[in-house]
Design an enzyme around this catalytic site. Structure first.
Site, mmCIF file in Angstrom:
data_model
loop_
_atom_site.group_PDB
_atom_site.id
_atom_site.type_symbol
_atom_site.label_atom_id
_atom_site.label_comp_id
_atom_site.label_asym_id
_atom_site.label_seq_id
_atom_site.Cartn_x
_atom_site.Cartn_y
_atom_site.Cartn_z
ATOM 1 N N THR A 44 -6.792 62.791 -40.260
ATOM 2 C CA THR A 44 -7.172 61.851 -41.450
ATOM 3 C C THR A 44 -8.171 61.058 -41.249
ATOM 4 O OG1 THR A 44 -5.378 60.328 -40.772
ATOM 5 C CG2 THR A 44 -4.509 62.041 -42.006
ATOM 6 N N ILE A 107 -4.111 59.267 -36.963
ATOM 7 C CA ILE A 107 -4.284 58.292 -37.824
ATOM 8 C C ILE A 107 -5.285 57.356 -37.395
ATOM 9 C CG2 ILE A 107 -2.190 57.246 -36.953
ATOM 10 C CD1 ILE A 107 -1.381 56.197 -39.566
ATOM 11 N N ILE A 138 -4.164 58.526 -31.954
ATOM 12 C CA ILE A 138 -4.609 57.482 -32.812
ATOM 13 C C ILE A 138 -5.922 57.411 -32.726
ATOM 14 C CG2 ILE A 138 -4.609 54.577 -32.559
ATOM 15 C CD1 ILE A 138 -1.434 56.310 -33.165
ATOM 16 N N LYS A 139 -6.831 57.349 -33.896
ATOM 17 C CA LYS A 139 -8.168 57.375 -33.745
ATOM 18 C C LYS A 139 -8.630 55.939 -33.655
ATOM 19 C CE LYS A 139 -9.974 60.235 -36.905
ATOM 20 N NZ LYS A 139 -10.515 61.020 -38.135
ATOM 21 N N ILE A 140 -9.613 56.089 -32.525
ATOM 22 C CA ILE A 140 -10.756 54.695 -32.310
ATOM 23 C C ILE A 140 -11.900 55.060 -32.425
ATOM 24 C CG2 ILE A 140 -10.749 53.282 -30.434
ATOM 25 C CD1 ILE A 140 -8.012 53.350 -29.530
#
Length: 365
Positions: A44, A107, A138-140
């Protein structure tokens, strides 16, 4: 079952959907894709959530309830998005149990934090704890400020999807940040087998930017190079991945998982190119390809798997980049433009999402 997508999965490519919405969850659409289309993960981003929450009425009741509790816009957005991601994680639980590197749902931290290391690191922890599922990523972003946040999150045992990677030099820094985080985690006694990561290497946007510059140059040699930069860039990335994750530094980390390359931005933007180009030419065992629905449907209909189309193609890629430089393409500048645009696009989508939720809250108060 889509036989073509099944063949892609059998070739070692993890098929992830680049989309998520409450409609997909509540109608059984996502469950059907898992069952029939070999989908083993979801990504996402702010653009996807802005579209999902702004369309239809499936979020209205929850927005009204949260509004009645006096929640802020940011709190509402966090609740809506993490609830969807948590539900998707649960839907993928069996996939994740069978193959822990898959069954993943991503996310993203707020894009406005792209140049804020500490803010990114703090929100990564917040989202990890809020979703509270072992198969969340976790998208960074792979900005300069994002790199130390990637290391910090990994060191805490958080599984990370590194996004917005466009060039090899930055990609090497991403892999270094992951390894440094694993080393810290090992020193802290964390079980490295529980930490997973993917590195999202963007594809089609590279061709869009380079092709526009080639067309502006207009020579026969320049025009003949259109549609080649993105694949060459990805082939170089795979060679770098192979080098790093067979190194002594990585093999010394007992139980650690590789950080798999993820091909992102795989929807073809130029109608002159085959609509499955960034899937069929990026087949190699051990990668993820996250596709928008349109691209997935196209591959299910007429995509071809002809074996490994990536390994050993670095010399060919180097020739492409030598030719690009010869005709006057400044690829370093291309990378700067793409990263800046990538951050700006997600910030714009986030702002759109904020305005949408603000409007929905206003109508309930």
């Amino acid at each position: 079952m889509s036989e073509r997508l099944k063949s892609l999965a059998a070739a070692g490519v993890s098929v992830w959907l680049d989309d998520l919405s409450r409609e997909r969850l509540e109608t059984g659409n996502l469950a059907a894709l898992i069952e029939d289309s070999s989908v083993v993960g979801v990504t996402t981003n702010p653009t996807i959530f802005a579209g999902a929450i702004g369309a239809g009425d499936r979020y209205n009741d929850q927005v009204a309830s949260l509004g009645a509790e006096g929640r802020t816009v940011d709190e509402v957005i966090t609740a809506l998005t993490t609830d969807d991601v948590r539900a998707a994680c649960d839907l993928f639980a069996d996939v994740h149990a069978a193959t822990p590197q898959d069954g993943r749902v991503s996310i993203e931290v707020a894009p406005g934090l792209a140049h804020d290391t500490e803010g990114t690191a703090e929100q990564a922890v917040e989202l990890w704890e809020k979703v509270d599922r072992p198969n969340v990523l976790i998208k960074i972003p792979a900005t300069e400020a994002g790199l130390p946040a990637i290391q910090q999150a990994t060191a805490r045992g958080i599984s990370v999807n590194v996004t917005l990677i466009f060039g090899i030099d930055r990609y090497r820094k991403v892999m270094d940040a992951y390894l440094a985080g694993l080393e810290e985690a090992a020193a802290a006694g964390i079980d490295l087998s529980t930490i997973h990561s993917v590195a999202s290497f963007f594809v089609s946007r590279v061709d869009s930017e380079v092709d526009a510059r080639l067309e502006a140059i207009g020579s026969d040699e320049a025009m003949g190079l259109r549609g080649k930069a993105a694949l060459a860039n990805a082939w170089r990335a795979w060679a770098a991945y192979q080098e790093v994750f067979t190194s002594e530094r990585f093999t010394a980390l007992a139980g650690a998982n590789v950080q798999r390359p993820l091909w992102a931005s795989t929807g073809v933007k130029n109608p002159d190119y085959p609509d499955t180009l960034y899937v069929s030419e990026l087949v190699v065992d051990g990668v993820v390809n996250t596709m928008p629905q349109k691209t997935m449907d196209a591959f299910a209909d007429h995509g071809e798997v002809t074996g490994d189309t990536v390994t050993g193609r670095k010399p060919e890629a180097d020739e492409v980049f030598a030719a690009l430089e010869r005709v006057g393409i400044d690829f370093d500048d291309v990378l700067v433009v793409l990263e800046d645009e990538g951050v700006q696009k997600f910030v714009a989508s986030w702002d759109e999402l904020v305005e949408t939720v603000k409007g929905q809250l206003g109508s309930t108060r």
